[in-house]
Design a protein around this motif. Structure first.
Motif, PDB file in Angstrom:
ATOM      1  N   ASN A 191       0.824  -1.207   0.000  1.00  0.00           N
ATOM      2  CA  ASN A 191       0.000   0.000   0.000  1.00  0.00           C
ATOM      3  C   ASN A 191       0.862   1.262   0.000  1.00  0.00           C
ATOM      4  O   ASN A 191       0.576   2.237   0.703  1.00  0.00           O
ATOM      5  N   ARG A 192       1.920   1.250  -0.836  1.00  0.00           N
ATOM      6  CA  ARG A 192       2.814   2.415  -0.944  1.00  0.00           C
ATOM      7  C   ARG A 192       2.986   2.820  -2.410  1.00  0.00           C
ATOM      8  O   ARG A 192       4.110   2.843  -2.933  1.00  0.00           O
ATOM      9  N   PRO A 193       1.903   3.144  -3.114  1.00  0.00           N
ATOM     10  CA  PRO A 193       2.036   3.511  -4.533  1.00  0.00           C
ATOM     11  C   PRO A 193       2.868   4.774  -4.751  1.00  0.00           C
ATOM     12  O   PRO A 193       3.427   4.968  -5.838  1.00  0.00           O
ATOM     13  N   ALA A 194       2.977   5.624  -3.732  1.00  0.00           N
ATOM     14  CA  ALA A 194       3.765   6.843  -3.870  1.00  0.00           C
ATOM     15  C   ALA A 194       5.246   6.556  -4.096  1.00  0.00           C
ATOM     16  O   ALA A 194       5.972   7.396  -4.631  1.00  0.00           O
ATOM     17  N   LEU A 195       5.691   5.366  -3.685  1.00  0.00           N
ATOM     18  CA  LEU A 195       7.104   5.007  -3.824  1.00  0.00           C
ATOM     19  C   LEU A 195       7.412   4.357  -5.175  1.00  0.00           C
ATOM     20  O   LEU A 195       8.552   3.955  -5.416  1.00  0.00           O
ATOM     21  N   LEU A 196       6.416   4.283  -6.048  1.00  0.00           N
ATOM     22  CA  LEU A 196       6.616   3.612  -7.339  1.00  0.00           C
ATOM     23  C   LEU A 196       7.675   4.307  -8.181  1.00  0.00           C
ATOM     24  O   LEU A 196       8.364   3.667  -8.982  1.00  0.00           O
ATOM     25  N   ILE A 197       7.846   5.610  -8.020  1.00  0.00           N
ATOM     26  CA  ILE A 197       8.832   6.348  -8.803  1.00  0.00           C
ATOM     27  C   ILE A 197      10.228   5.766  -8.634  1.00  0.00           C
ATOM     28  O   ILE A 197      11.011   5.699  -9.596  1.00  0.00           O
ATOM     29  N   PHE A 198      10.548   5.285  -7.431  1.00  0.00           N
ATOM     30  CA  PHE A 198      11.882   4.727  -7.182  1.00  0.00           C
ATOM     31  C   PHE A 198      12.041   3.360  -7.856  1.00  0.00           C
ATOM     32  O   PHE A 198      13.115   3.049  -8.387  1.00  0.00           O
ATOM     33  N   ALA A 199      10.982   2.578  -7.874  1.00  0.00           N
ATOM     34  CA  ALA A 199      11.041   1.291  -8.564  1.00  0.00           C
ATOM     35  C   ALA A 199      11.154   1.487 -10.070  1.00  0.00           C
ATOM     36  O   ALA A 199      11.854   0.729 -10.751  1.00  0.00           O
ATOM     37  N   VAL A 200      10.484   2.499 -10.598  1.00  0.00           N
ATOM     38  CA  VAL A 200      10.538   2.754 -12.042  1.00  0.00           C
ATOM     39  C   VAL A 200      11.958   3.081 -12.475  1.00  0.00           C
ATOM     40  O   VAL A 200      12.476   2.511 -13.448  1.00  0.00           O
ATOM     41  N   PHE A 201      12.607   3.986 -11.767  1.00  0.00           N
ATOM     42  CA  PHE A 201      13.970   4.358 -12.164  1.00  0.00           C
ATOM     43  C   PHE A 201      14.934   3.195 -12.004  1.00  0.00           C
ATOM     44  O   PHE A 201      15.866   3.039 -12.799  1.00  0.00           O
ATOM     45  N   GLY A 202      14.737   2.358 -11.013  1.00  0.00           N
ATOM     46  CA  GLY A 202      15.584   1.179 -10.896  1.00  0.00           C
ATOM     47  C   GLY A 202      15.370   0.205 -12.036  1.00  0.00           C
ATOM     48  O   GLY A 202      16.327  -0.379 -12.570  1.00  0.00           O
ATOM     49  N   SER A 203      14.112   0.040 -12.451  1.00  0.00           N
ATOM     50  CA  SER A 203      13.810  -0.897 -13.540  1.00  0.00           C
ATOM     51  C   SER A 203      14.393  -0.454 -14.865  1.00  0.00           C
ATOM     52  O   SER A 203      14.563  -1.272 -15.772  1.00  0.00           O
ATOM     53  N   PHE A 204      14.711   0.831 -15.000  1.00  0.00           N
ATOM     54  CA  PHE A 204      15.295   1.331 -16.249  1.00  0.00           C
ATOM     55  C   PHE A 204      16.650   0.691 -16.552  1.00  0.00           C
ATOM     56  O   PHE A 204      17.137   0.767 -17.691  1.00  0.00           O
ATOM     57  N   ALA A 205      17.276   0.058 -15.569  1.00  0.00           N
ATOM     58  CA  ALA A 205      18.530  -0.659 -15.829  1.00  0.00           C
ATOM     59  C   ALA A 205      18.325  -1.743 -16.878  1.00  0.00           C
ATOM     60  O   ALA A 205      19.245  -2.091 -17.629  1.00  0.00           O
ATOM     61  N   GLY A 206      17.115  -2.286 -16.948  1.00  0.00           N
ATOM     62  CA  GLY A 206      16.819  -3.313 -17.942  1.00  0.00           C
ATOM     63  C   GLY A 206      16.742  -2.796 -19.363  1.00  0.00           C
ATOM     64  O   GLY A 206      16.690  -3.594 -20.307  1.00  0.00           O
ATOM     65  N   MET A 207      16.736  -1.473 -19.541  1.00  0.00           N
ATOM     66  CA  MET A 207      16.676  -0.914 -20.887  1.00  0.00           C
ATOM     67  C   MET A 207      17.996  -1.062 -21.641  1.00  0.00           C
ATOM     68  O   MET A 207      18.022  -0.944 -22.868  1.00  0.00           O
ATOM     69  N   TYR A 208      19.071  -1.296 -20.922  1.00  0.00           N
ATOM     70  CA  TYR A 208      20.379  -1.426 -21.563  1.00  0.00           C
ATOM     71  C   TYR A 208      20.582  -2.863 -22.054  1.00  0.00           C
ATOM     72  O   TYR A 208      19.974  -3.804 -21.557  1.00  0.00           O
ATOM     73  N   GLY A 209      21.460  -3.008 -23.051  1.00  0.00           N
ATOM     74  CA  GLY A 209      21.779  -4.338 -23.561  1.00  0.00           C
ATOM     75  C   GLY A 209      20.627  -5.009 -24.271  1.00  0.00           C
ATOM     76  O   GLY A 209      20.385  -6.205 -24.100  1.00  0.00           O
ATOM     77  N   ARG A 210      19.931  -4.263 -25.106  1.00  0.00           N
ATOM     78  CA  ARG A 210      18.703  -4.742 -25.759  1.00  0.00           C
ATOM     79  C   ARG A 210      18.878  -6.091 -26.441  1.00  0.00           C
ATOM     80  O   ARG A 210      18.092  -7.005 -26.237  1.00  0.00           O
ATOM     81  N   TYR A 229      18.926   9.031 -18.486  1.00  0.00           N
ATOM     82  CA  TYR A 229      18.094   8.396 -17.467  1.00  0.00           C
ATOM     83  C   TYR A 229      18.592   8.700 -16.055  1.00  0.00           C
ATOM     84  O   TYR A 229      17.801   8.949 -15.135  1.00  0.00           O
ATOM     85  N   GLY A 230      19.898   8.692 -15.861  1.00  0.00           N
ATOM     86  CA  GLY A 230      20.435   9.035 -14.552  1.00  0.00           C
ATOM     87  C   GLY A 230      20.197  10.489 -14.192  1.00  0.00           C
ATOM     88  O   GLY A 230      19.829  10.818 -13.058  1.00  0.00           O
TER      89      GLY A 230
END
Length: 326
Positions: free
Chosen positions: A29-48, A113-114
């Motif tokens: 029940n912490r949707p406000a913290l989703l911004i931090f998970a989103v930026f962490g998940s961006f690591a998967g954008m590399y190495g397509r 992204y950083g």
């Protein structure tokens, strides 16, 4: 593997990297913290489309930039840093990030992204979580993205020779061009953020992001094209954002929409940048609104004007600070 299959597989990997921590945050029940998970998940954008070993190398290096930007943004947020302090920090980070991104030969290119994570998180002041919790969510999401990228790669064996070759290529990259491009980032980010501050746009990070993403292209013509795509895609995405926010849905519903938007964002990222931004923009705006509510009108106005300022500054700097071979 056909390009369309590579794009879909890559988008699916990035999506899973956000779905898992997103569901955890919703359960918590912490949707406000989703911004931090989103930026962490961006690591998967590399190495397509890279092999397992090289993908892990590049995703780890991309995660380094993301986690550094997030840590700086969290520190600025907790210190209630002024907009000019954020501009200064973003400028320093963009210069160092540009040098590292060029040295690492990262794809996507540049420190966007950083730098974006730094600016966006610096404006978040209302979340009820400690700095370590916020950064820990980012780090855990980045680590999950690396794990997904590693286990889903086509290659079944670890190839140390490919890693050694990639590192060797990084060590012999041309230095003057990298320093020139870093200087370009310094001028563009500092100028865009300063103009946004003088115009009292409220959120200097949108101008900073507009300038940084414009410079990510390889040459001046590509930067102009990237800037045009940035404006068109952002305006389309802001229209979508307004439609989504109008019904007044609860935060959990908005968080689910954010999680769903990452797949089409990454699917179209290498096909048409403007189309990708029409999904990326509402994803970013919604997660920012969850973390720091400011109202639909103010959010859309500041984002639109800030993006235009950043793109104009980025294109102008690209034209003035030309590549040596141009």
């Amino acid at each position: 593997m056909p390009s369309v299959l590579v794009d879909r597989a890559h988008a699916a990997r990035v999506s899973v990297g956000l779905i898992i921590p997103g569901i955890a945050l919703l359960w918590w029940n912490r949707p406000a913290l989703l911004i931090f998970a989103v930026f962490g998940s961006f690591a998967g954008m590399y190495g397509r489309a890279e092999t397992r070993s090289v993908r892990l190398l590049h995703q780890s290096q991309g995660a380094l930039l993301l986690l550094g930007g997030a840590a700086a943004g969290i520190a600025l947020s907790r210190a209630n840093a002024s907009p000019l302090t954020v501009v200064l920090a973003a400028t320093v980070f963009a210069v160092g990030g540009s040098l590292l991104a060029d040295f690492f030969a990262l794809r996507p290119e540049g420190p966007f992204y950083g730098t974006f994570a730094l600016g966006a998180i610096a404006g978040v002041h209302s979340v009820s979580a400690s700095a370590w919790e916020c950064w820990g969510i980012t780090a855990a999401s980045a680590l999950l993205a690396l794990l997904i990228g590693f286990v889903s790669a086509d290659a079944t064996t670890w190839d140390q020779r490919r890693v050694a070759a990639a590192v060797r290529d990084q060590r012999v990259r041309e230095r003057p061009a990298a320093f020139l491009h870093a200087a370009r980032y310094a001028v563009a980010v500092a100028a865009a953020g300063s103009v946004a501050y003088v115009l009292d746009l409220g959120h200097v990070n949108w101008a900073i992001a507009g300038a940084a993403v414009t410079l990510a292209a390889a040459d001046s013509r590509g930067r102009l094209r990237r800037g045009v795509h940035r404006v068109i895609g952002t305006l389309a995405g802001l229209a979508v954002t307004a439609l989504v926010l109008t019904p007044g849905w609860e935060p959990r519903t908005l968080a689910v929409i954010v999680i769903c938007l990452i797949f089409p964002t990454e699917l179209f990222m290498s096909v048409n940048y403007a189309v990708a931004l029409s999904f990326f923009t509402p994803m970013i705006m919604l997660m920012t609104e969850l973390a720091q509510p400011i109202g639909v009108r103010d959010m859309i106005t500041s984002r639109a004007l800030g993006t235009m300022v950043g793109v104009l500054v980025g294109v102008a700097v690209s034209a003035l600070v030309r590549d040596r071979e141009a």
